[in-house]
Write an enzyme that holds these catalytic residues in place. Structure first.
Site, short mmCIF file in Angstrom:
data_model
loop_
_atom_site.label_atom_id
_atom_site.label_comp_id
_atom_site.label_asym_id
_atom_site.label_seq_id
_atom_site.Cartn_x
_atom_site.Cartn_y
_atom_site.Cartn_z
CE1 TYR A 1 0.41 -5.90 -0.36
CE2 TYR A 1 -1.70 -5.33 0.63
CZ TYR A 1 -0.83 -5.30 -0.44
OH TYR A 1 -1.20 -4.66 -1.61
CB ALA B 1 5.35 -2.36 -6.30
CG ASP C 1 2.35 12.07 -8.06
OD1 ASP C 1 1.58 11.41 -7.31
OD2 ASP C 1 3.51 12.33 -7.75
CB ALA C 2 -1.95 8.20 -8.11
CE1 TYR D 1 -1.25 -11.23 -2.55
CE2 TYR D 1 -0.79 -9.87 -0.63
CZ TYR D 1 -0.61 -11.03 -1.34
OH TYR D 1 0.22 -12.00 -0.85
CE LYS E 1 -3.59 -3.55 -3.70
NZ LYS E 1 -3.59 -2.78 -4.97
P1 NAD Z 1 4.86 -2.23 -10.21
O1 NAD Z 1 6.02 -1.70 -9.46
O2 NAD Z 1 5.09 -2.73 -11.58
O3 NAD Z 1 3.68 -1.17 -10.30
C1 NAD Z 1 3.40 -0.19 -9.33
C2 NAD Z 1 3.42 1.14 -10.06
O4 NAD Z 1 2.87 2.15 -9.23
C3 NAD Z 1 4.83 1.61 -10.41
O5 NAD Z 1 4.91 1.83 -11.82
C4 NAD Z 1 4.96 2.93 -9.66
O6 NAD Z 1 5.74 3.87 -10.37
C5 NAD Z 1 3.51 3.36 -9.57
N1 NAD Z 1 3.23 4.35 -8.53
C6 NAD Z 1 3.52 4.31 -7.22
N2 NAD Z 1 3.10 5.42 -6.61
C7 NAD Z 1 2.50 6.20 -7.56
C8 NAD Z 1 1.87 7.47 -7.56
N3 NAD Z 1 1.74 8.19 -6.45
N4 NAD Z 1 1.38 7.95 -8.73
C9 NAD Z 1 1.48 7.25 -9.86
N5 NAD Z 1 2.07 6.03 -9.93
C10 NAD Z 1 2.57 5.52 -8.79
O7 NAD Z 1 4.26 -3.37 -9.26
P2 NAD Z 1 3.01 -4.37 -9.40
O8 NAD Z 1 3.21 -5.36 -8.31
O9 NAD Z 1 2.84 -4.86 -10.78
O10 NAD Z 1 1.77 -3.47 -8.98
C11 NAD Z 1 0.66 -3.20 -9.82
C12 NAD Z 1 -0.64 -3.48 -9.07
O11 NAD Z 1 -0.73 -4.88 -8.82
C13 NAD Z 1 -0.72 -2.80 -7.70
O12 NAD Z 1 -2.04 -2.35 -7.49
C14 NAD Z 1 -0.41 -3.94 -6.75
O13 NAD Z 1 -0.94 -3.74 -5.45
C15 NAD Z 1 -1.11 -5.07 -7.47
N6 NAD Z 1 -0.76 -6.43 -7.03
C16 NAD Z 1 0.53 -6.87 -7.06
C17 NAD Z 1 0.85 -8.15 -6.63
C18 NAD Z 1 2.27 -8.65 -6.65
O14 NAD Z 1 2.56 -9.68 -6.03
N7 NAD Z 1 3.17 -8.00 -7.35
C19 NAD Z 1 -0.17 -9.00 -6.17
C20 NAD Z 1 -1.50 -8.54 -6.17
C21 NAD Z 1 -1.78 -7.25 -6.61
#
Ligand code: NAD
Length: 270
Positions: A166, A208, A73-74, A156, A174
Protein backbone atom coordinates in the site's frame (compact mmCIF):
# COMPACT_ATOMS: atom_id res chain seq x y z
CA UNK A 1 -38.91 14.75 6.11
CA UNK A 2 -36.30 12.11 5.31
CA UNK A 3 -32.62 12.91 5.38
CA UNK A 4 -30.63 13.87 2.31
CA UNK A 5 -27.17 12.43 1.69
CA UNK A 6 -24.40 13.42 -0.71
CA UNK A 7 -21.97 10.58 -1.44
CA UNK A 8 -18.73 11.48 -3.22
CA UNK A 9 -16.91 8.61 -4.94
CA UNK A 10 -19.35 6.31 -6.71
CA UNK A 11 -18.61 5.21 -10.27
CA UNK A 12 -19.94 1.62 -10.26
CA UNK A 13 -21.76 -0.84 -8.01
CA UNK A 14 -18.67 -2.59 -6.62
CA UNK A 15 -17.25 -0.08 -4.14
CA UNK A 16 -17.98 1.06 -0.61
CA UNK A 17 -19.71 4.24 -1.82
CA UNK A 18 -22.43 2.26 -3.59
CA UNK A 19 -22.99 0.04 -0.54
CA UNK A 20 -23.20 3.08 1.76
CA UNK A 21 -25.71 4.70 -0.60
CA UNK A 22 -27.83 1.55 -0.46
CA UNK A 23 -27.80 1.34 3.34
CA UNK A 24 -28.70 5.03 3.61
CA UNK A 25 -31.47 4.61 1.01
CA UNK A 26 -32.81 1.56 2.87
CA UNK A 27 -32.98 3.76 6.00
CA UNK A 28 -35.06 6.31 4.06
CA UNK A 29 -32.47 8.86 2.92
CA UNK A 30 -32.57 10.67 -0.41
CA UNK A 31 -29.38 9.93 -2.37
CA UNK A 32 -27.23 12.42 -4.28
CA UNK A 33 -23.99 11.22 -5.80
CA UNK A 34 -20.70 12.87 -6.83
CA UNK A 35 -18.87 10.97 -9.60
CA UNK A 36 -15.36 11.54 -10.91
CA UNK A 37 -15.57 13.38 -14.24
CA UNK A 38 -13.73 10.72 -16.33
CA UNK A 39 -16.12 8.02 -15.06
CA UNK A 40 -19.31 10.08 -15.22
CA UNK A 41 -20.62 9.19 -18.68
CA UNK A 42 -20.27 5.46 -18.34
CA UNK A 43 -21.77 5.51 -14.82
CA UNK A 44 -24.82 7.52 -15.88
CA UNK A 45 -25.30 5.47 -19.05
CA UNK A 46 -25.05 2.21 -17.12
CA UNK A 47 -27.55 3.49 -14.54
CA UNK A 48 -29.99 4.58 -17.25
CA UNK A 49 -29.70 1.32 -19.18
CA UNK A 50 -30.47 -0.74 -16.08
CA UNK A 51 -27.03 -2.31 -15.76
CA UNK A 52 -27.09 -1.77 -11.98
CA UNK A 53 -30.75 -2.72 -11.45
CA UNK A 54 -29.92 -6.02 -9.78
CA UNK A 55 -27.64 -4.32 -7.27
CA UNK A 56 -30.14 -1.50 -6.72
CA UNK A 57 -32.55 -3.85 -4.95
CA UNK A 58 -33.14 -2.81 -1.31
CA UNK A 59 -34.15 -5.17 1.52
CA UNK A 60 -37.85 -4.25 1.04
CA UNK A 61 -37.68 -5.20 -2.65
CA UNK A 62 -37.78 -1.65 -4.01
CA UNK A 63 -34.96 -0.17 -6.10
CA UNK A 64 -32.58 2.46 -4.74
CA UNK A 65 -33.25 5.79 -6.46
CA UNK A 66 -30.36 8.15 -7.10
CA UNK A 67 -31.99 11.58 -7.30
CA UNK A 68 -29.08 13.26 -9.06
CA UNK A 69 -25.51 12.56 -10.12
CA UNK A 70 -23.05 15.48 -10.00
CA UNK A 71 -19.69 15.64 -11.78
CA UNK A 72 -16.88 16.00 -9.24
CA UNK A 73 -13.13 16.20 -9.42
CA UNK A 74 -11.38 16.16 -6.07
CA UNK A 75 -8.10 17.35 -7.64
CA UNK A 76 -9.21 20.23 -9.76
CA UNK A 77 -6.88 22.14 -12.05
CA UNK A 78 -9.44 23.99 -14.11
CA UNK A 79 -13.13 24.91 -13.77
CA UNK A 80 -14.11 22.13 -16.26
CA UNK A 81 -12.87 19.64 -13.65
CA UNK A 82 -15.72 20.71 -11.32
CA UNK A 83 -14.09 21.24 -7.92
CA UNK A 84 -15.87 20.80 -4.59
CA UNK A 85 -17.06 24.41 -4.26
CA UNK A 86 -18.87 24.26 -7.62
CA UNK A 87 -20.52 20.95 -6.65
CA UNK A 88 -21.64 22.24 -3.24
CA UNK A 89 -23.07 25.36 -4.92
CA UNK A 90 -25.09 23.23 -7.40
CA UNK A 91 -26.42 21.00 -4.62
CA UNK A 92 -27.45 24.13 -2.70
CA UNK A 93 -29.29 25.52 -5.72
CA UNK A 94 -31.05 22.20 -6.39
CA UNK A 95 -31.91 21.08 -2.85
CA UNK A 96 -30.97 23.77 -0.31
CA UNK A 97 -29.44 21.54 2.36
CA UNK A 98 -28.13 18.08 3.08
CA UNK A 99 -27.82 16.05 6.30
CA UNK A 100 -25.18 13.44 5.51
CA UNK A 101 -21.88 13.81 3.65
CA UNK A 102 -19.88 10.73 2.62
CA UNK A 103 -16.35 10.79 1.18
CA UNK A 104 -15.57 7.44 -0.44
CA UNK A 105 -12.71 8.23 -2.78
CA UNK A 106 -8.97 7.89 -2.93
CA UNK A 107 -6.26 8.03 -5.55
CA UNK A 108 -2.50 7.57 -5.50
CA UNK A 109 -0.75 7.47 -8.88
CA UNK A 110 2.29 5.71 -7.38
CA UNK A 111 0.40 3.33 -5.05
CA UNK A 112 2.31 0.33 -6.39
CA UNK A 113 5.71 1.89 -5.53
CA UNK A 114 7.39 1.48 -2.16
CA UNK A 115 7.34 4.63 -0.03
CA UNK A 116 11.13 4.77 -0.40
CA UNK A 117 10.71 4.89 -4.19
CA UNK A 118 7.86 7.42 -4.20
CA UNK A 119 8.38 10.77 -5.90
CA UNK A 120 7.39 14.06 -4.34
CA UNK A 121 4.78 14.38 -7.07
CA UNK A 122 3.28 10.96 -6.32
CA UNK A 123 3.24 11.53 -2.57
CA UNK A 124 1.59 14.94 -2.83
CA UNK A 125 -0.90 13.65 -5.41
CA UNK A 126 -1.98 10.87 -3.01
CA UNK A 127 -2.45 13.37 -0.17
CA UNK A 128 -4.25 15.80 -2.48
CA UNK A 129 -6.75 13.29 -3.90
CA UNK A 130 -7.22 11.18 -0.77
CA UNK A 131 -6.86 13.56 2.21
CA UNK A 132 -7.16 17.21 1.25
CA UNK A 133 -10.13 16.26 -0.93
CA UNK A 134 -11.99 15.48 2.30
CA UNK A 135 -11.03 18.74 4.01
CA UNK A 136 -12.16 20.61 0.92
CA UNK A 137 -15.39 18.62 0.50
CA UNK A 138 -16.42 19.18 4.12
CA UNK A 139 -15.38 22.83 4.02
CA UNK A 140 -17.66 23.50 1.07
CA UNK A 141 -20.59 21.36 2.23
CA UNK A 142 -20.65 22.28 5.92
CA UNK A 143 -22.44 25.60 5.22
CA UNK A 144 -25.36 23.70 3.62
CA UNK A 145 -25.46 20.87 6.20
CA UNK A 146 -28.28 20.89 8.71
CA UNK A 147 -27.11 21.03 12.36
CA UNK A 148 -27.10 17.52 13.81
CA UNK A 149 -25.80 16.17 10.50
CA UNK A 150 -22.94 13.74 10.04
CA UNK A 151 -19.95 13.25 7.78
CA UNK A 152 -18.12 9.98 7.11
CA UNK A 153 -14.97 9.01 5.24
CA UNK A 154 -13.28 5.68 4.52
CA UNK A 155 -9.79 4.83 5.76
CA UNK A 156 -7.50 1.80 5.86
CA UNK A 157 -5.32 0.31 8.61
CA UNK A 158 -2.18 0.91 6.51
CA UNK A 159 -2.24 4.36 8.21
CA UNK A 160 -1.06 2.88 11.51
CA UNK A 161 0.39 -0.59 10.76
CA UNK A 162 2.79 -1.69 8.04
CA UNK A 163 0.89 -3.04 5.03
CA UNK A 164 3.53 -3.79 2.39
CA UNK A 165 2.14 -2.98 -1.06
CA UNK A 166 0.00 0.00 0.00
CA UNK A 167 2.58 2.46 -1.23
CA UNK A 168 3.02 5.73 -3.04
CA UNK A 169 2.18 7.75 0.07
CA UNK A 170 -1.29 6.19 0.34
CA UNK A 171 -0.48 5.02 3.89
CA UNK A 172 0.56 8.59 4.70
CA UNK A 173 -2.65 9.91 3.11
CA UNK A 174 -4.80 7.66 5.32
CA UNK A 175 -2.83 8.75 8.42
CA UNK A 176 -3.59 12.37 7.52
CA UNK A 177 -7.27 11.53 6.93
CA UNK A 178 -7.57 9.92 10.38
CA UNK A 179 -5.83 12.80 12.13
CA UNK A 180 -7.95 15.32 10.25
CA UNK A 181 -11.07 13.43 11.36
CA UNK A 182 -10.34 14.53 14.92
CA UNK A 183 -9.58 18.17 14.14
CA UNK A 184 -12.56 18.44 11.76
CA UNK A 185 -14.82 16.83 14.40
CA UNK A 186 -13.83 19.64 16.77
CA UNK A 187 -14.22 22.45 14.27
CA UNK A 188 -17.41 21.24 12.56
CA UNK A 189 -18.85 20.14 15.91
CA UNK A 190 -18.32 23.45 17.68
CA UNK A 191 -19.31 25.62 14.77
CA UNK A 192 -22.09 23.65 13.06
CA UNK A 193 -23.05 20.70 15.33
CA UNK A 194 -21.86 18.29 12.63
CA UNK A 195 -20.30 14.94 13.62
CA UNK A 196 -17.21 13.70 11.76
CA UNK A 197 -16.12 10.04 11.80
CA UNK A 198 -14.13 7.68 9.62
CA UNK A 199 -14.58 3.96 8.99
CA UNK A 200 -11.44 1.83 8.82
CA UNK A 201 -12.71 -0.81 6.43
CA UNK A 202 -11.34 -4.27 5.74
CA UNK A 203 -10.43 -5.39 2.21
CA UNK A 204 -13.04 -5.29 -0.58
CA UNK A 205 -12.58 -6.21 -4.25
CA UNK A 206 -13.54 -2.75 -5.57
CA UNK A 207 -12.28 -1.23 -8.78
CA UNK A 208 -9.78 0.94 -6.89
CA UNK A 209 -8.55 -2.00 -4.79
CA UNK A 210 -8.06 -4.21 -7.84
CA UNK A 211 -5.85 -1.48 -9.32
CA UNK A 212 -3.51 -1.73 -6.32
CA UNK A 213 -2.90 -5.37 -7.18
CA UNK A 214 -2.84 -7.24 -3.84
CA UNK A 215 -6.51 -7.30 -2.92
CA UNK A 216 -7.07 -11.07 -3.24
CA UNK A 217 -4.11 -11.70 -0.95
CA UNK A 218 -5.48 -9.23 1.62
CA UNK A 219 -8.92 -10.85 1.53
CA UNK A 220 -7.39 -14.31 2.03
CA UNK A 221 -5.14 -13.01 4.82
CA UNK A 222 -8.13 -11.53 6.63
CA UNK A 223 -10.24 -14.68 6.26
CA UNK A 224 -7.39 -16.72 7.71
CA UNK A 225 -6.33 -14.42 10.54
CA UNK A 226 -9.23 -12.19 11.66
CA UNK A 227 -11.33 -13.07 14.72
CA UNK A 228 -14.34 -13.42 12.35
CA UNK A 229 -13.25 -15.78 9.58
CA UNK A 230 -15.57 -14.66 6.80
CA UNK A 231 -15.27 -12.43 3.76
CA UNK A 232 -16.26 -8.83 4.53
CA UNK A 233 -19.21 -7.60 2.48
CA UNK A 234 -19.56 -4.01 1.33
CA UNK A 235 -23.02 -4.05 2.89
CA UNK A 236 -21.50 -4.49 6.36
CA UNK A 237 -19.56 -1.26 5.86
CA UNK A 238 -22.68 0.40 4.42
CA UNK A 239 -24.68 -0.54 7.50
CA UNK A 240 -21.99 0.81 9.84
CA UNK A 241 -22.03 4.07 7.89
CA UNK A 242 -25.83 4.26 8.18
CA UNK A 243 -25.47 3.78 11.95
CA UNK A 244 -22.81 6.51 12.21
CA UNK A 245 -25.00 8.87 10.19
CA UNK A 246 -28.07 8.18 12.33
CA UNK A 247 -29.24 9.62 15.67
CA UNK A 248 -28.22 6.26 17.22
CA UNK A 249 -24.64 7.63 17.00
CA UNK A 250 -25.50 11.12 18.27
CA UNK A 251 -22.60 11.20 20.77
CA UNK A 252 -20.01 9.65 18.46
CA UNK A 253 -17.62 12.03 16.71
CA UNK A 254 -13.90 12.16 15.95
CA UNK A 255 -13.58 8.37 15.92
CA UNK A 256 -12.05 5.71 13.70
CA UNK A 257 -14.56 2.83 13.61
CA UNK A 258 -13.08 -0.50 12.50
CA UNK A 259 -15.36 -2.51 10.25
CA UNK A 260 -12.91 -5.28 9.39
CA UNK A 261 -14.05 -8.53 11.05
CA UNK A 262 -11.77 -7.52 13.95
CA UNK A 263 -8.48 -7.96 12.05
CA UNK A 264 -7.10 -4.71 13.57
CA UNK A 265 -7.11 -6.28 17.02
CA UNK A 266 -4.70 -9.11 16.10
CA UNK A 267 -1.03 -8.86 17.05
CA UNK A 268 0.12 -11.89 15.08
CA UNK A 269 -1.66 -14.05 12.55
CA UNK A 270 -2.64 -17.53 13.74
P1 NAD B 1 -14.01 2.59 -5.63
O1 NAD B 1 -13.24 2.41 -6.87
O2 NAD B 1 -15.41 2.11 -5.60
O3 NAD B 1 -14.04 4.11 -5.18
C1 NAD B 1 -13.02 5.05 -5.42
C2 NAD B 1 -13.68 6.21 -6.14
O4 NAD B 1 -12.79 7.32 -6.17
C3 NAD B 1 -14.01 5.89 -7.60
O5 NAD B 1 -15.40 6.10 -7.82
C4 NAD B 1 -13.19 6.91 -8.38
O6 NAD B 1 -13.85 7.34 -9.55
C5 NAD B 1 -13.07 8.03 -7.36
N1 NAD B 1 -11.98 8.98 -7.61
C6 NAD B 1 -10.67 8.72 -7.80
N2 NAD B 1 -10.01 9.87 -8.00
C7 NAD B 1 -10.91 10.88 -7.92
C8 NAD B 1 -10.84 12.30 -8.04
N3 NAD B 1 -9.69 12.92 -8.28
N4 NAD B 1 -11.98 13.01 -7.90
C9 NAD B 1 -13.14 12.41 -7.65
N5 NAD B 1 -13.28 11.07 -7.53
C10 NAD B 1 -12.17 10.32 -7.66
O7 NAD B 1 -13.12 1.89 -4.50
P2 NAD B 1 -13.32 1.69 -2.92
O8 NAD B 1 -12.27 0.69 -2.55
O9 NAD B 1 -14.72 1.43 -2.55
O10 NAD B 1 -12.85 3.08 -2.32
C11 NAD B 1 -13.67 3.93 -1.53
C12 NAD B 1 -12.92 4.32 -0.25
O11 NAD B 1 -12.75 3.17 0.56
C13 NAD B 1 -11.52 4.88 -0.50
O12 NAD B 1 -11.28 5.95 0.40
C14 NAD B 1 -10.63 3.71 -0.15
O13 NAD B 1 -9.33 4.09 0.23
C15 NAD B 1 -11.41 3.14 1.02
N6 NAD B 1 -11.05 1.77 1.43
C16 NAD B 1 -11.10 0.74 0.56
C17 NAD B 1 -10.74 -0.55 0.96
C18 NAD B 1 -10.79 -1.71 0.00
O14 NAD B 1 -10.23 -2.77 0.30
N7 NAD B 1 -11.46 -1.59 -1.12
C19 NAD B 1 -10.33 -0.77 2.29
C20 NAD B 1 -10.29 0.32 3.18
C21 NAD B 1 -10.66 1.59 2.74
Amino acid sequence: RGKRAFIAGIADDNGYGWAIAKSLAAAGAEILVGTWVPALNIFETSLRRGKFDESRVLPDGSLMEITKVYPLDAVFDSPEDVPEDVVAESVKEDFGTIDILVHSLANGPEVSKHLLETSRYGYLAAISASSYSYVSLLKHFVPIMNPGGASISLTYIASERIIPGYGGGMSSAKAALESDTKVLAFEAGRKHRIRVNTISAGPLRSRAAKAIGFIDMMIDYSSENAPLQKELSAEEVGNAAAFLASPLASAITGTVLYVDNGLNAMGVGV
